[in-house]
Design a protein around this motif. Structure first.
Motif, PDB file in Angstrom:
ATOM      1  N   ILE A   7      -0.290  10.912  11.098  1.00  9.25           N
ATOM      2  CA  ILE A   7      -0.328   9.570  10.090  1.00  9.25           C
ATOM      3  C   ILE A   7       0.962   8.922  10.090  1.00  9.25           C
ATOM      4  O   ILE A   7       1.137   7.834  10.005  1.00  9.25           O
ATOM      5  CB  ILE A   7      -0.913   9.849   8.703  1.00  9.25           C
ATOM      6  N   ALA A  11       2.182   5.252  11.116  1.00  7.22           N
ATOM      7  CA  ALA A  11       2.770   4.372  10.276  1.00  7.22           C
ATOM      8  C   ALA A  11       4.235   3.877  10.951  1.00  7.22           C
ATOM      9  O   ALA A  11       4.509   2.696  10.609  1.00  7.22           O
ATOM     10  CB  ALA A  11       3.117   4.809   8.939  1.00  7.22           C
ATOM     11  N   PHE A  33       5.496   1.815   3.742  1.00  5.99           N
ATOM     12  CA  PHE A  33       4.003   2.336   4.078  1.00  5.99           C
ATOM     13  C   PHE A  33       3.488   2.488   2.726  1.00  5.99           C
ATOM     14  O   PHE A  33       4.125   2.847   1.606  1.00  5.99           O
ATOM     15  CB  PHE A  33       3.961   3.780   4.571  1.00  5.99           C
ATOM     16  N   THR A  35      -0.504   2.597   1.747  1.00  7.82           N
ATOM     17  CA  THR A  35      -1.553   3.267   1.660  1.00  7.82           C
ATOM     18  C   THR A  35      -2.280   3.708   2.884  1.00  7.82           C
ATOM     19  O   THR A  35      -2.000   3.236   3.967  1.00  7.82           O
ATOM     20  CB  THR A  35      -2.995   2.304   0.885  1.00  7.82           C
ATOM     21  N   VAL A  36      -3.266   4.679   2.684  1.00 12.47           N
ATOM     22  CA  VAL A  36      -3.928   5.229   3.959  1.00 12.47           C
ATOM     23  C   VAL A  36      -5.306   5.533   3.622  1.00 12.47           C
ATOM     24  O   VAL A  36      -5.514   5.921   2.373  1.00 12.47           O
ATOM     25  CB  VAL A  36      -3.250   6.669   4.538  1.00 12.47           C
ATOM     26  N   ASP A  37      -6.298   4.915   4.099  1.00 13.17           N
ATOM     27  CA  ASP A  37      -7.676   4.995   3.893  1.00 13.17           C
ATOM     28  C   ASP A  37      -8.444   5.413   5.036  1.00 13.17           C
ATOM     29  O   ASP A  37      -7.980   5.054   6.314  1.00 13.17           O
ATOM     30  CB  ASP A  37      -8.208   3.478   3.500  1.00 13.17           C
ATOM     31  N   LYS A  66      -2.125  -4.964   7.051  1.00 11.80           N
ATOM     32  CA  LYS A  66      -3.086  -4.069   7.091  1.00 11.80           C
ATOM     33  C   LYS A  66      -3.229  -3.459   8.652  1.00 11.80           C
ATOM     34  O   LYS A  66      -3.520  -4.617   9.308  1.00 11.80           O
ATOM     35  CB  LYS A  66      -4.595  -4.450   6.554  1.00 11.80           C
ATOM     36  N   ALA A  81      -7.333   6.373  11.382  1.00 14.51           N
ATOM     37  CA  ALA A  81      -6.888   5.747   9.703  1.00 14.51           C
ATOM     38  C   ALA A  81      -6.849   4.189   9.750  1.00 14.51           C
ATOM     39  O   ALA A  81      -6.495   3.813  10.726  1.00 14.51           O
ATOM     40  CB  ALA A  81      -5.517   6.661   9.330  1.00 14.51           C
ATOM     41  N   PHE A  83      -4.774   1.792   7.106  1.00 13.36           N
ATOM     42  CA  PHE A  83      -3.437   1.956   6.377  1.00 13.36           C
ATOM     43  C   PHE A  83      -2.857   0.662   6.376  1.00 13.36           C
ATOM     44  O   PHE A  83      -2.971  -0.281   6.906  1.00 13.36           O
ATOM     45  CB  PHE A  83      -2.293   2.953   6.733  1.00 13.36           C
ATOM     46  N   SER A  84      -1.846   0.392   5.292  1.00 11.13           N
ATOM     47  CA  SER A  84      -1.189  -0.859   4.916  1.00 11.13           C
ATOM     48  C   SER A  84       0.248  -0.515   4.805  1.00 11.13           C
ATOM     49  O   SER A  84       0.801   0.630   4.341  1.00 11.13           O
ATOM     50  CB  SER A  84      -1.990  -1.438   3.749  1.00 11.13           C
TER      51      SER A  84
END
Length: 90
Positions: A7, A11, A33, A35-37, A66, A81, A83-84
């Motif tokens: 992850i 990022a 960095f 969020t991670v969803d 995003k 993933a 992520f934003s």
């Protein structure tokens, strides 16, 4: 390779993409960095594997970007993933 490092690699790649996309406008700015969803880990990554990291910008609104990230080994998805990140003045 632990999932958290996969992850992090996605990022970091996204951070490079942001700086490259912004060009000279990125000077003196930082990418954080946020969020991670929907993180999914499909297969283990072991020593000797060559990890290919693919990151695509989905959208950016103001200073929030995003991304959709995907990692592959031998053409097979091992992790993915959404992520934003936020771009701020340094």
């Amino acid at each position: 390779m632990p999932g958290v490092l996969i992850i992090e690699a996605m990022a970091q790649t996204a951070g490079v993409l942001v700086v490259h996309s912004m060009g000279v406008e990125a000077e003196g700015r930082l990418v954080y960095f946020m969020t991670v969803d929907n993180a999914r880990f499909r297969r283990p990554v072991v020593p000797g594997d060559q990890l290919h990291i693919h990151v695509v910008k989905e959208r950016n609104r103001g200073n929030v970007w995003k991304f959709d990230g995907r990692c592959e080994v031998d053409g097979k998805v091992v992790a993915e993933a959404v992520f934003s990140a936020m771009v701020v003045d340094g």
